[in-house]
Design an enzyme around this catalytic site. Sequence first.
Site, PDB file in Angstrom:
ATOM      1  N   ARG A   1       1.033  -1.219  -0.034  1.00  0.00           N
ATOM      2  CA  ARG A   1      -0.163  -0.009  -0.054  1.00  0.00           C
ATOM      3  C   ARG A   1       0.874   1.175  -0.206  1.00  0.00           C
ATOM      4  O   ARG A   1       1.744   1.400   0.744  1.00  0.00           O
ATOM      5  CB  ARG A   1      -0.966   0.246   1.176  1.00  0.00           C
ATOM      6  CG  ARG A   1      -1.850  -1.345   1.236  1.00  0.00           C
ATOM      7  CD  ARG A   1      -2.852  -0.965   2.368  1.00  0.00           C
ATOM      8  NE  ARG A   1      -3.809  -2.072   2.624  1.00  0.00           N
ATOM      9  CZ  ARG A   1      -4.650  -2.463   1.982  1.00  0.00           C
ATOM     10  NH1 ARG A   1      -5.110  -1.771   0.735  1.00  0.00           N
ATOM     11  NH2 ARG A   1      -5.274  -3.705   2.268  1.00  0.00           N
TER      12      ARG A   1
ATOM     13  N   ARG B   1      -5.987  -5.057  -1.156  1.00  0.00           N
ATOM     14  CA  ARG B   1      -7.484  -4.727  -1.304  1.00  0.00           C
ATOM     15  C   ARG B   1      -7.637  -3.188  -1.042  1.00  0.00           C
ATOM     16  O   ARG B   1      -7.098  -2.384  -0.267  1.00  0.00           O
ATOM     17  CB  ARG B   1      -8.153  -5.336   0.131  1.00  0.00           C
ATOM     18  CG  ARG B   1      -9.562  -5.124   0.259  1.00  0.00           C
ATOM     19  CD  ARG B   1     -10.334  -6.172  -0.283  1.00  0.00           C
ATOM     20  NE  ARG B   1     -10.084  -7.493   0.214  1.00  0.00           N
ATOM     21  CZ  ARG B   1     -10.393  -8.563  -0.193  1.00  0.00           C
ATOM     22  NH1 ARG B   1     -11.052  -8.715  -1.500  1.00  0.00           N
ATOM     23  NH2 ARG B   1     -10.293  -9.745   0.189  1.00  0.00           N
TER      24      ARG B   1
ATOM     25  N   HIS C   1       2.816 -10.106   0.786  1.00  0.00           N
ATOM     26  CA  HIS C   1       2.363  -8.993   1.711  1.00  0.00           C
ATOM     27  C   HIS C   1       3.801  -8.806   2.534  1.00  0.00           C
ATOM     28  O   HIS C   1       3.643  -7.875   3.683  1.00  0.00           O
ATOM     29  CB  HIS C   1       1.534  -9.720   2.840  1.00  0.00           C
ATOM     30  CG  HIS C   1       0.640  -9.056   3.622  1.00  0.00           C
ATOM     31  ND1 HIS C   1       0.990  -8.976   5.033  1.00  0.00           N
ATOM     32  CD2 HIS C   1      -0.039  -7.735   3.588  1.00  0.00           C
ATOM     33  CE1 HIS C   1       0.441  -7.887   5.671  1.00  0.00           C
ATOM     34  NE2 HIS C   1      -0.454  -7.208   4.795  1.00  0.00           N
TER      35      HIS C   1
ATOM     36  N   ARG D   1      -4.601  -6.495  18.557  1.00  0.00           N
ATOM     37  CA  ARG D   1      -5.503  -5.268  18.233  1.00  0.00           C
ATOM     38  C   ARG D   1      -6.977  -5.508  17.593  1.00  0.00           C
ATOM     39  O   ARG D   1      -7.689  -4.975  18.365  1.00  0.00           O
ATOM     40  CB  ARG D   1      -4.904  -4.330  17.089  1.00  0.00           C
ATOM     41  CG  ARG D   1      -5.499  -3.107  17.048  1.00  0.00           C
ATOM     42  CD  ARG D   1      -5.344  -2.431  15.617  1.00  0.00           C
ATOM     43  NE  ARG D   1      -5.921  -3.186  14.561  1.00  0.00           N
ATOM     44  CZ  ARG D   1      -5.431  -3.153  13.335  1.00  0.00           C
ATOM     45  NH1 ARG D   1      -4.162  -2.830  13.020  1.00  0.00           N
ATOM     46  NH2 ARG D   1      -5.954  -3.838  12.213  1.00  0.00           N
TER      47      ARG D   1
ATOM     48  N   HIS E   1      -0.345  -1.812  14.720  1.00  0.00           N
ATOM     49  CA  HIS E   1      -0.103  -2.421  13.623  1.00  0.00           C
ATOM     50  C   HIS E   1       1.396  -3.201  13.699  1.00  0.00           C
ATOM     51  O   HIS E   1       1.434  -4.357  12.773  1.00  0.00           O
ATOM     52  CB  HIS E   1      -0.139  -1.461  12.460  1.00  0.00           C
ATOM     53  CG  HIS E   1      -0.107  -2.179  11.202  1.00  0.00           C
ATOM     54  ND1 HIS E   1       0.779  -2.583  10.228  1.00  0.00           N
ATOM     55  CD2 HIS E   1      -1.207  -2.812  10.387  1.00  0.00           C
ATOM     56  CE1 HIS E   1       0.589  -2.978   9.017  1.00  0.00           C
ATOM     57  NE2 HIS E   1      -0.930  -3.012   9.283  1.00  0.00           N
TER      58      HIS E   1
END
Length: 709
Positions: free
Chosen positions: A388, A418, A448, A577, A605
Amino acid sequence: MSIENNFRYIDREKSWLAFNARVLQEAADEAVPLLERLRFIGIFSNNLDEFFRVRYAAIRRLSLSGQTGEKILGGISAQQLVKDITEIVIKQQAESLQILNVIEEELVKQNIIIIDENEVTREHENFIKDFFIQKISPELVTIILNDLSEFPLLKDTSGYLAVKLVMKSEQKSSVLGLVKKGKPEVRYAIIEIPKNTNRVVELPNKDGKQYLMLLDDIIRYNLSSIFNIFDYKSISAHMIKITRDAQLDIDSDMSKSMLEKIATSVRDRRIGEPVRFVFDKNIEKDTLNFFLTKMGIDSSDSVIPGGRYHNRRDYMNFPNLGRFDLLYPPRIPLPVEGLSLDGSLLNKIAKKDYLVNAPFQSFSYLIKFLREAALDPKVTSIKITLYRLAKNSQIISSLINAAKNGKKVTVQIELQARFDEASNISYAEQMQQEGIELIFGIKGLKVHSKICVIDRIEDGKLKRYGFISTGNFNESTARIYTDLTLFTSHQQILKDVSKIFDFFDVNYRIHRYKHLIVSPHYTRSKFYKLIDREINNAIMGKPAYINLKMNSISDYPIIDKLYEASNAGVKIKLQVRGICSLIPGVKGMSENIEAVSIVDYFLEHTRSYIFCNNDNPEVYISSADFMTRNLDGRVEVTCPIYDEEIKKQVIDTFNIGWKGNVKARFHSENFENKYRGREEGQPIFRAQHEMYNYYRDRLEGVEIKQIKA
């Protein structure tokens, strides 16, 4: 509590909804600054939109296929899960409206007033009309629906006003030659709310008060101007919103490139099946029925009554109004101890490893690293994975700069990230034009991993430098997502990184890695071995613990392995989380497991994994969560930490999170989201505040002692 198979796991979708409820808790928390509470309302709404577009859509597909999907869903049928989700969401939506009403009342006390079309005063009338004419009207899309042979396609990224016009003229009918007056003629229309104008419009201040108005209400105020050619006696407009199935259906045509296939699939997403229809609960019944019928929406879809306004994700961009007293104070990212942005980063990294913990520390080191590599005459190549990216990505700019300087630049860009597909396609085309070599992934596997390696010739020999991260190389999200990035010149680790790029190139050849743990081939088995070692140590009476920090844990086999460790006496602490399908604290199953979730102003994250190893801890950072897709269906990288000082930092940061007693909630099977409170006399310990202080103190030369959880 029974520990039969059906009671060993929490459904992942309901667990995710419990996470979003924690976001809503932040909106309700009076200790959170008022404008930040509004933004949490926006985050809650945005999260829910994505949930319906992806997760709910997948379950609905399964439900409509006639299969129960119980094996996949852990004992619950897809049909029942669809119903359960809808019930939970309706309840959460109602709660969010109540919270929003409270926030708006508090705003009034701060002399910030949001008005609707019925509250416009003479002082604002001209401004609103001019704003409509100049800013809104040129962008407005208005469609009269009655006589259309085909209902227009509504986008799931937009909000709409469903308009009903009751005409002055009446319909007439003839029965046996007699003319009778019928019902008044009704016309329906749809107005798409423009997205290029901020949803919240600031009006001129008056009497020391700040006035705001939503775009929807400015349009409502000007309905007479929009429909002035119609002779109507009444007009009403209520907001509706549709969510569509956002699953990508990839074309199998071998003649098309992956770029073409993804681009086509993204375009087709706009015509995905409706999976959710949200409407203003005050809408007239005949208007609602008209739209549901015309759009082919029935009881198999999630039809949810809501408030006057939808697309509340726009509150994420609520204007600050100059009211910094109603916002969290800004925290300037700190520099890394010993790693100046002046001078050569490569020379520093050649001597030792460094860890950057953004946003507590500056993400600028990644940009500086790439910019230096782009100019350095000794650097011959740069290889990086991208998932991203920011809207105006400095990462891309740096890579293009490197290519223009004659470096061989190889980029593995994930076209199926996504909701970032269109952006990544655009960047891919831009990089192709600049001569950058692109790799578009591996069939059946998303990439990823977050890795970069550069080759540099020093004294006639190849030396590698690089970084491995838990998060995306995205300078925008790096301001609000917590992530760890390791900068290293460890040649054996970076040799493994280079092997991963070889795997991208020739993916039928499975490499062996000496240091990195790489999905989909080795991650599951390696974590099993690490957990088994703790089990064996516990059985032998040696120290044994496992401390894991991640976004989600939903893989049943690895949860079972952690249950096994708990039963052997291994103490397990989980900071998760989001989704937590593991049920902690159950006697005979998980009594040695505690699990918490921290939701605060930064999005947690980081993925870090710590194993006791008989009091000689092994520490890892990773791009992978404990989800089946991360372990078996993606290319993920877990990196060991060898530098003792950095290892201590990772352990300390885990312990800081674990000590949190302000924003930490317990995971449980009943989704209570109960806060971890303070014991009597225990001081307040807000983990994210203390994390910042931890790194600030390092810069001030304060001796940092090992932090105990």
